[in-house]
Design an enzyme around this catalytic site. Sequence first.
Site, PDB file in Angstrom:
ATOM      1  N   LYS A   4     -22.270 -55.990 -29.764  1.00  0.00           N
ATOM      2  CA  LYS A   4     -21.315 -55.728 -30.850  1.00  0.00           C
ATOM      3  C   LYS A   4     -21.133 -54.221 -30.977  1.00  0.00           C
ATOM      4  O   LYS A   4     -22.107 -53.466 -30.929  1.00  0.00           O
ATOM      5  CB  LYS A   4     -21.869 -56.325 -32.145  1.00  0.00           C
ATOM      6  CG  LYS A   4     -20.917 -56.269 -33.345  1.00  0.00           C
ATOM      7  CD  LYS A   4     -21.554 -56.929 -34.565  1.00  0.00           C
ATOM      8  CE  LYS A   4     -20.631 -56.927 -35.765  1.00  0.00           C
ATOM      9  NZ  LYS A   4     -21.260 -57.563 -36.948  1.00  0.00           N
ATOM     10  N   SER A   7     -18.300 -60.885 -39.255  1.00  0.00           N
ATOM     11  CA  SER A   7     -17.690 -59.785 -38.531  1.00  0.00           C
ATOM     12  C   SER A   7     -18.008 -59.776 -37.031  1.00  0.00           C
ATOM     13  O   SER A   7     -17.304 -59.138 -36.260  1.00  0.00           O
ATOM     14  CB  SER A   7     -18.146 -58.443 -39.121  1.00  0.00           C
ATOM     15  OG  SER A   7     -19.545 -58.309 -38.995  1.00  0.00           O
ATOM     16  N   SER A  62     -22.491 -62.638 -40.990  1.00  0.00           N
ATOM     17  CA  SER A  62     -21.672 -62.114 -39.895  1.00  0.00           C
ATOM     18  C   SER A  62     -22.101 -62.551 -38.496  1.00  0.00           C
ATOM     19  O   SER A  62     -21.374 -62.307 -37.535  1.00  0.00           O
ATOM     20  CB  SER A  62     -21.643 -60.580 -39.946  1.00  0.00           C
ATOM     21  OG  SER A  62     -20.666 -60.151 -40.851  1.00  0.00           O
TER      22      SER A  62
END
Lengths: 99, 459
Positions: free
Chosen positions: B53, B128, B152
Amino acid sequence: MTELSREDINHLAKLARISLSDDDHKILERDLPKIVEFVDQITRAKVDAAPTSATTRLAELRSDEPQNRTLSKEILKKTAPEFKDGFVQVPAVFTNNNE
Amino acid sequence: MVLSRCRQYLLITMSELNAFLHTDLKPISPSPLDSLELARGNRSLEGMKVAIKDNIAVADWPLTAGSKILDGYISPYDATVITKLKRAGATLIGKTNLDEFAMGSSTETSAFGPALNPWDNTRVPGGSSGGSAAAVAAGLCDVALGSDTAGSIRQPAAFCGVTGLKPTYGSVSRYGLVALASSFDVIGAMAYKAEDVERVFAAMSGQDEFDQTTFSYKYKPEGVKVDGLKIGLPRELWELEIDPEIKKATQELVKFFVDRGAKISDVSLPSLPLALPAYYVILPAEASANLARFDGIRYKHSEPTETLLERYTKTRSVGFGAEVKRRILLGTFALSVGHYDAYYQQAVNVQRKIEQEHQEVFEKVDVLISPTTPSLPFKIGEKIDDPIEMYKSDLLTVGANLAGVPAISLPVGFSKSGLPIGAQIIAKRGSDNVVLDLAKIFQAETEHHNRRPEPSNHQ
């Protein structure tokens, strides 16, 4: 319920070092009061003063000793927007207007 | 020829799903130095392709956190989790899309455009960590790292039909993770199989001198017995408005364990309905402080101005997107004189109460089970203009963050329309091995985690 006027929002923006465009204003004036209303329910909740959580969360603290870590000039050069004569360069903190 | 066609297919899905940022990066394979470590026998991740990420620092790779304000910034160092993955022999293949500064539940707030859901590319992959979930689901990597502050990792895992672990707070170092809300942030892995999630968690967990909130933690599988396992069904979560298909699939997961000797009981965590509002006071407060460091001086991106004050305000105004500005102002509000006690202090009281209620409930039961999300993956654009509706995506997941406990989301079925459904298993602090074991036991006898999206959905 807490009211949030345009003036309040401008003041918060000033504190947060953000200047707001007209579009930003439109969005924030629409959304911020709604979000504040949503979180407002906690202000009415009956909750005792918090029991200390630090003991359960931070079971062991590391020793408070400085680490020998260096940041090379090469790295600084790469990450800073401006670099001159071995220094990170920033705009003037004080201007004539402040004098 | 077959190979090049494969390669072409990968490139198409990579760009069309927008799961990856900085698509020109060269994969990082274990270096000779890491090979020494490998020679010593720690080869646990050798050959594993891992996507990262883009809010986790990888030395010499860009790090944007999905924001324009970090455009052009190259990370000078590796996050602790990256150092550990490299030592274990993993190959890092690229950086995945995310909501700007991990603020969102759909990846739509990314400054680089939304990622798409491989199961239906008119829908969001969640967020996210949406790029990570989409990359795993589309088979573009074996495992992806995400971060979880309110859901997330788990919500995108559920939306994309993969398994994702939010570890115990403090079991994985946050050093090198772009800070959102430091009291809740934790890095975790996502993969189709719980077994792969476990391998990465085992390699990257443990105390770190660069993160004082980590505690001495050594992962070991526990060999949990389902016979006699006590499962609690939290009333406050099951009573929420949840899509009936999601509820039913989660009940199937519970039934799986009951059929093998587990006992279920209704349990109550009375303060849980206050979790989301309390979170939306603490998170903006911490985020507004954490994001103060983006000043137009330290992180490359800078707007040219005459004075220093203008440099701050202009860089931040141009660099931050709408959701980030919203949360910074909200945090500034919650921390300001006159509001601090009513909002911030009260929210912290609620958070600790929730933490306490979790401790009490885990004296009665071994694990909690609930759906991961109230709804199926929603359409792109459906919720982006209504922040409260978007925030409610985390209704079922945020409690575990406030309590600091581990939770895993795993695929438990599909809707009639063919969209993935996830359920979460939550355990007490430090019992990451319990939730991983239970997910492995379920996956050993079921097929949901073996289903893959049709290529036509993302071509």
